[in-house]
Design a protein around this motif. Structure first.
Motif, mmCIF file in Angstrom:
data_model
loop_
_atom_site.group_PDB
_atom_site.id
_atom_site.type_symbol
_atom_site.label_atom_id
_atom_site.label_comp_id
_atom_site.label_asym_id
_atom_site.label_seq_id
_atom_site.Cartn_x
_atom_site.Cartn_y
_atom_site.Cartn_z
ATOM 1 N N ASP A 1 61.311 -75.337 -25.715
ATOM 2 C CA ASP A 1 59.950 -75.198 -25.170
ATOM 3 C C ASP A 1 59.624 -76.309 -24.163
ATOM 4 N N ALA A 2 58.731 -75.992 -23.225
ATOM 5 C CA ALA A 2 58.185 -77.031 -22.340
ATOM 6 C C ALA A 2 57.092 -77.774 -23.111
ATOM 7 N N ALA A 3 56.782 -78.998 -22.665
ATOM 8 C CA ALA A 3 55.782 -79.808 -23.375
ATOM 9 C C ALA A 3 54.420 -79.103 -23.413
ATOM 10 N N GLY A 4 54.004 -78.544 -22.278
ATOM 11 C CA GLY A 4 52.701 -77.873 -22.216
ATOM 12 C C GLY A 4 52.662 -76.647 -23.117
ATOM 13 N N GLU A 5 53.800 -75.946 -23.168
ATOM 14 C CA GLU A 5 53.931 -74.754 -24.019
ATOM 15 C C GLU A 5 53.754 -75.163 -25.484
ATOM 16 N N ALA A 6 54.368 -76.291 -25.869
ATOM 17 C CA ALA A 6 54.246 -76.786 -27.247
ATOM 18 C C ALA A 6 52.795 -77.149 -27.554
ATOM 19 N N PHE A 7 52.131 -77.809 -26.615
ATOM 20 C CA PHE A 7 50.704 -78.128 -26.789
ATOM 21 C C PHE A 7 49.907 -76.848 -27.010
ATOM 22 N N ASP A 8 50.170 -75.838 -26.170
ATOM 23 C CA ASP A 8 49.400 -74.591 -26.251
ATOM 24 C C ASP A 8 49.644 -73.859 -27.574
ATOM 25 N N LYS A 9 50.918 -73.877 -28.053
ATOM 26 C CA LYS A 9 51.245 -73.164 -29.297
ATOM 27 C C LYS A 9 50.615 -73.856 -30.503
ATOM 28 N N VAL A 10 50.680 -75.182 -30.529
ATOM 29 C CA VAL A 10 50.091 -75.923 -31.650
ATOM 30 C C VAL A 10 48.559 -75.815 -31.616
ATOM 31 N N ALA A 11 47.998 -75.801 -30.409
ATOM 32 C CA ALA A 11 46.544 -75.651 -30.268
ATOM 33 C C ALA A 11 46.102 -74.330 -30.883
ATOM 34 N N ARG A 12 46.936 -73.310 -30.720
ATOM 35 C CA ARG A 12 46.604 -71.995 -31.272
ATOM 36 C C ARG A 12 46.514 -72.065 -32.806
ATOM 37 N N VAL A 13 47.445 -72.821 -33.415
ATOM 38 C CA VAL A 13 47.423 -73.006 -34.874
ATOM 39 C C VAL A 13 46.140 -73.729 -35.289
ATOM 40 N N LEU A 14 45.689 -74.640 -34.432
ATOM 41 C CA LEU A 14 44.454 -75.380 -34.738
ATOM 42 C C LEU A 14 43.205 -74.598 -34.317
ATOM 43 N N GLU A 15 43.432 -73.343 -33.897
ATOM 44 C CA GLU A 15 42.349 -72.440 -33.475
ATOM 45 C C GLU A 15 41.570 -72.977 -32.270
ATOM 46 N N ILE A 16 42.312 -73.645 -31.382
ATOM 47 C CA ILE A 16 41.730 -74.115 -30.125
ATOM 48 C C ILE A 16 42.023 -73.038 -29.080
ATOM 49 N N PRO A 17 41.033 -72.616 -28.296
ATOM 50 C CA PRO A 17 41.285 -71.530 -27.334
ATOM 51 C C PRO A 17 42.240 -71.928 -26.198
ATOM 52 N N TYR A 18 42.857 -70.927 -25.569
ATOM 53 C CA TYR A 18 43.785 -71.127 -24.454
ATOM 54 C C TYR A 18 43.038 -71.649 -23.219
ATOM 55 N N PRO A 19 43.594 -72.535 -22.386
ATOM 56 C CA PRO A 19 44.845 -73.246 -22.617
ATOM 57 C C PRO A 19 44.577 -74.451 -23.501
ATOM 58 N N GLY A 20 45.344 -74.581 -24.562
ATOM 59 C CA GLY A 20 45.026 -75.539 -25.617
ATOM 60 C C GLY A 20 45.184 -77.001 -25.254
ATOM 61 N N GLY A 21 46.105 -77.308 -24.318
ATOM 62 C CA GLY A 21 46.428 -78.705 -24.013
ATOM 63 C C GLY A 21 45.221 -79.611 -23.789
ATOM 64 N N PRO A 22 44.340 -79.273 -22.830
ATOM 65 C CA PRO A 22 43.225 -80.178 -22.545
ATOM 66 C C PRO A 22 42.280 -80.372 -23.736
ATOM 67 N N LEU A 23 42.032 -79.301 -24.504
ATOM 68 C CA LEU A 23 41.111 -79.414 -25.648
ATOM 69 C C LEU A 23 41.757 -80.170 -26.801
ATOM 70 N N LEU A 24 43.077 -79.971 -26.978
ATOM 71 C CA LEU A 24 43.791 -80.711 -28.026
ATOM 72 C C LEU A 24 43.742 -82.206 -27.703
#
Ligand code: KG4
Ligand code: ZN
Length: 352
Positions: free
Chosen positions: A179-202
């Protein structure tokens, strides 16, 4: 004379003059962007239209919707960019466009628009690699930056460490094996129920969390400068499931901070090692993930300690934009690299 012959003659004249004003187009993913950039470093206009709100409804980018929205946005953005630059269409010396990597339909909208514009204005067309654009955002950030430097490119689709030996010359030192780093941020954000794109909110959530709350494993990689984020993501998901089953609660802030710390640690350790081993005096960050506050702070501290100059794009130039494409294109133009009307989108284009 054909269009290409005239464009090549104009490019030669611009190279002789050592100056050019470029209109740049970016449409590789979910932002439509048009910019006007003078001499690779001076941004005269930088217009962006983001589609994030629409794609957030689906939890990720829907390619067909992205293409349609680019088509609608391109002409108005072009008008807006020209107006903001204070220039007329006849002041544009060349047209630059991202031709890959990215979503094929999305790329094609920008490529078609740029081809028509270059042909209509009868100026050279310059094709740009999107990743090279991200690297070049650093030339805008600081006019004193010159190769050689080591650059970490971390975005939604890519995580590379490259040695920029000269303008346009990239040596691949390391890359993600999954995975790319941003992709990993986005996937984990989804588990934390953070909306897309998860990176900035995480990132924002992590600011109020304890980075040592959850211990996560370090990945084993084939090369010394390679990354692997898939195992880290799985370990995070397993840990949260286990806690759920055992009724153990952990604050989302602490979970976000722990994950971010693990990603930043991997990016920092490998990139600093690559910079030290290659004896460079400058290090640059690029791509959407370079907006991450934890990443920026960690690199600032490490580079200061190591005596390496750190370059980072302004926050608004970390994500996708067309100013960075205009910067990369200027140096391509100076090398005489002009495209013709056969230019096609290359969704899987590589930097090296
Ligand atoms: O470079 P970019 O805008 O698009 C690609 O070329 O992929 O990067 C987008 C990626 C997304 O995965 C997004 O979640 C991530 O960059 N991103 C961040 C932050 N801002 C954007 N990741 C972590 N922290 C941030 N502050
Ligand atoms: Zn990008």
């Amino acid at each position: 004379m054909t269009y290409l012959e005239r464009a090549r003659a104009k490019a030669r004249a611009l190279i002789e003059k050592g100056s050019a004003t470029l209109l740049a187009v970016e449409s590789s993913c979910d932002e439509t962007a048009v910019a006007v950039v003078k001499d690779g470093r001076q941004v005269l206009a930088n217009e962006i239209s983001s589609q994030v709100d629409i794609h957030a409804l689906y939890g990720g980018v829907v390619p067909e919707i992205a293409s349609r929205m680019h088509v609608e946005a391109l002409s108005p953005l072009y008008e807006r960019a020209l107006a903001a630059s204070g220039l007329g269409a006849r002041d544009i010396d060349a047209v630059a466009v991202t031709f890959g990597p990215g979503l094929v339909g999305a790329l094609l909208t920008g490529v078609s628009f740029a081809k028509a514009l270059a042909y209509g204005l009868d100026v050279p067309l310059v094709a740009v690699n999107h990743i090279e654009g991200h690297v070049s955002a650093n030339f805008i950030a600081d006019p004193s930056l010159e190769p050689p430097f080591v650059c970490l490119v971390a975005s939604g689709g890519h995580s590379h460490i490259v040695n920029v030996t000269r303008y346009g010359c990239y040596e691949l030192l390391g890359r993600t094996v999954d995975d790319a780093a941003g992709e990993a941020f986005d996937k984990v954000a989804r588990v934390l129920e953070i909306p897309y794109p998860g990176g900035p909110l995480l990132d924002r959530l992590a600011a109020n969390g304890d980075p040592n709350a959850l211990k996560l494993p370090k990945a084993h990689t084939p090369g010394p400068y390679d990354f692997s984020f898939s195992g880290l993501k799985t370990a995070f998901i397993n840990a949260t499931h286990n806690m759920e089953q055992k009724g153990v609660e952990m604050r989302p802030e602490d979970l976000a901070a722990s994950f971010q710390h693990a990603v930043v640690d991997a990016l920092l350790t490998k990139t600093m090692q690559a910079a030290l081993d290659n004896h460079v005096k400058a290090l640059a960050l690029a791509g959407g993930v370079s907006a991450n506050s934890g990443l920026r702070a960690a690199f600032e501290a490490a580079c200061q300690k190591a005596g390496i100059r750190l370059f980072m794009p302004r926050l608004d130039l970390c994500g996708d934009n067309a100013a960075m494409i205009g910067s990369a294109a200027y140096y391509r133009l100076l090398r005489g690299e002009t495209g013709d009307m056969r230019l096609n989108a290359k969704p899987a284009l590589r930097l090296v």
